[in-house]
Design an enzyme around this catalytic site. Structure first.
Site, PDB file in Angstrom:
ATOM      1  N   HIS A  52      38.758  32.389  45.974  1.00 51.60           N
ATOM      2  CA  HIS A  52      38.062  31.183  46.503  1.00 51.60           C
ATOM      3  C   HIS A  52      37.712  30.503  45.133  1.00 51.60           C
ATOM      4  O   HIS A  52      37.352  31.230  44.050  1.00 51.60           O
ATOM      5  CB  HIS A  52      37.147  31.347  47.287  1.00 51.60           C
TER       6      HIS A  52
HETATM    7  C1  T46 Z   1      32.072  35.064  44.166  1.00 58.56           C
HETATM    8  C2  T46 Z   1      32.664  36.619  44.152  1.00 58.56           C
HETATM    9  C3  T46 Z   1      32.401  37.117  42.643  1.00 58.56           C
HETATM   10  C4  T46 Z   1      25.951  35.566  51.785  1.00 58.56           C
HETATM   11  O1  T46 Z   1      25.186  35.461  52.968  1.00 58.56           O
HETATM   12  N1  T46 Z   1      25.039  35.173  50.604  1.00 58.56           N
HETATM   13  C5  T46 Z   1      25.679  35.236  49.422  1.00 58.56           C
HETATM   14  O2  T46 Z   1      24.783  34.815  48.204  1.00 58.56           O
HETATM   15  C6  T46 Z   1      26.740  35.776  49.147  1.00 58.56           C
HETATM   16  C7  T46 Z   1      27.447  35.717  47.920  1.00 58.56           C
HETATM   17  C8  T46 Z   1      27.568  35.986  50.193  1.00 58.56           C
HETATM   18  N2  T46 Z   1      27.041  36.020  51.448  1.00 58.56           N
HETATM   19  C9  T46 Z   1      27.937  36.474  52.668  1.00 58.56           C
HETATM   20  C10 T46 Z   1      28.838  35.495  53.096  1.00 58.56           C
HETATM   21  C11 T46 Z   1      29.791  36.498  53.652  1.00 58.56           C
HETATM   22  O3  T46 Z   1      29.707  36.683  54.994  1.00 58.56           O
HETATM   23  O4  T46 Z   1      28.285  37.800  52.508  1.00 58.56           O
HETATM   24  C12 T46 Z   1      29.745  37.841  52.997  1.00 58.56           C
HETATM   25  C13 T46 Z   1      30.718  38.108  51.994  1.00 58.56           C
HETATM   26  O5  T46 Z   1      31.046  37.044  51.066  1.00 58.56           O
HETATM   27  P1  T46 Z   1      32.456  36.829  50.363  1.00 58.56           P
HETATM   28  O6  T46 Z   1      33.405  37.109  51.238  1.00 58.56           O
HETATM   29  O7  T46 Z   1      32.184  35.399  49.664  1.00 58.56           O
HETATM   30  O8  T46 Z   1      32.227  37.966  49.370  1.00 58.56           O
HETATM   31  P2  T46 Z   1      33.370  38.005  48.215  1.00 58.56           P
HETATM   32  O9  T46 Z   1      33.113  39.440  47.246  1.00 58.56           O
HETATM   33  O10 T46 Z   1      34.666  37.615  48.283  1.00 58.56           O
HETATM   34  O11 T46 Z   1      32.821  36.770  46.696  1.00 58.56           O
HETATM   35  C14 T46 Z   1      31.461  36.912  46.527  1.00 58.56           C
HETATM   36  C15 T46 Z   1      30.958  35.737  46.355  1.00 58.56           C
HETATM   37  O12 T46 Z   1      30.886  35.062  47.530  1.00 58.56           O
HETATM   38  C16 T46 Z   1      31.551  34.569  45.256  1.00 58.56           C
HETATM   39  O13 T46 Z   1      30.890  33.426  45.294  1.00 58.56           O
HETATM   40  O14 T46 Z   1      32.349  34.422  43.049  1.00 58.56           O
HETATM   41  O15 T46 Z   1      31.426  37.507  45.049  1.00 58.56           O
END
Ligand code: T46
Length: 139
Positions: A52
């Site tokens: 993303h």
């Molecule tokens: C990025 C990479 C390096 C929250 O509730 N608060 C937060 O601050 C974050 C970062 C995530 N979340 C929740 C949202 C989803 O339900 O945690 C879950 C997993 O998030 P996501 O699928 O976005 O995780 P990654 O590892 O794909 O991405 C994360 C960051 O979201 C993104 O901004 O740059 O790590």
């Protein structure tokens, strides 16, 4: 175009006998005010995450404090790949840059972010990202 200077080298203080400490300080080794920090851990071997970009002005620094994480950044024109395997090294991810990450087992990725979490800020559709990145370049 992605900048050539995305790697931030943090100071490393200590010794082999004592261990080390590294520091990120706003205005010194961190180019933005930090509003949020989060960390990703206990991923299975070669887990793919990310996939993303962020719509608005979210600046981030990615620091692999343990293990190894492969990061590919793409601004819609240029793609750059990085291996993060050293806790003294940070990778600056500017706004509107797509990130794909692959985690080795037992890796811990610490992220410093300039804004609070906002689900609507995420662009998770690749075609939509290409369109938005293209429009941003056109001005
Ligand atoms: C990025 C990479 C390096 C929250 O509730 N608060 C937060 O601050 C974050 C970062 C995530 N979340 C929740 C949202 C989803 O339900 O945690 C879950 C997993 O998030 P996501 O699928 O976005 O995780 P990654 O590892 O794909 O991405 C994360 C960051 O979201 C993104 O901004 O740059 O790590």
């Amino acid at each position: 175009m992605l900048s050539d200077n995305l790697i931030i080298q943090f100071p490393k203080i200590g010794s082999e006998q004592q261990g080390y400490i590294s520091i990120a300080e706003v205005g010194k080794t961190c180019p933005f005010e930090i509003q949020r920090t989060y960390w990703i851990y206990d991923c299975p071997e070669f887990m793919k995450r990310g996939g993303h970009a962020h719509r608005h002005n979210l600046h981030q620094i990615l620091i692999c404090v343990a293990g190894q994480v492969e990061v590919a950044l793409f601004d819609g024109v240029e793609k750059k790949a990085f291996t993060l395997d050293n806790p003294t090294m940070g990778l600056y991810q500017p706004p509107l840059v797509w990130g794909d990450l692959i985690y080795q087992q037992n890796s811990v990725l610490l992220v410093l972010a300039s804004k609070l979490y906002a689900a609507e800020d995420y662009i998770r559709d690749y075609q939509e990202f290409l369109q938005i990145a293209h429009s941003a370049r056109e001005g």
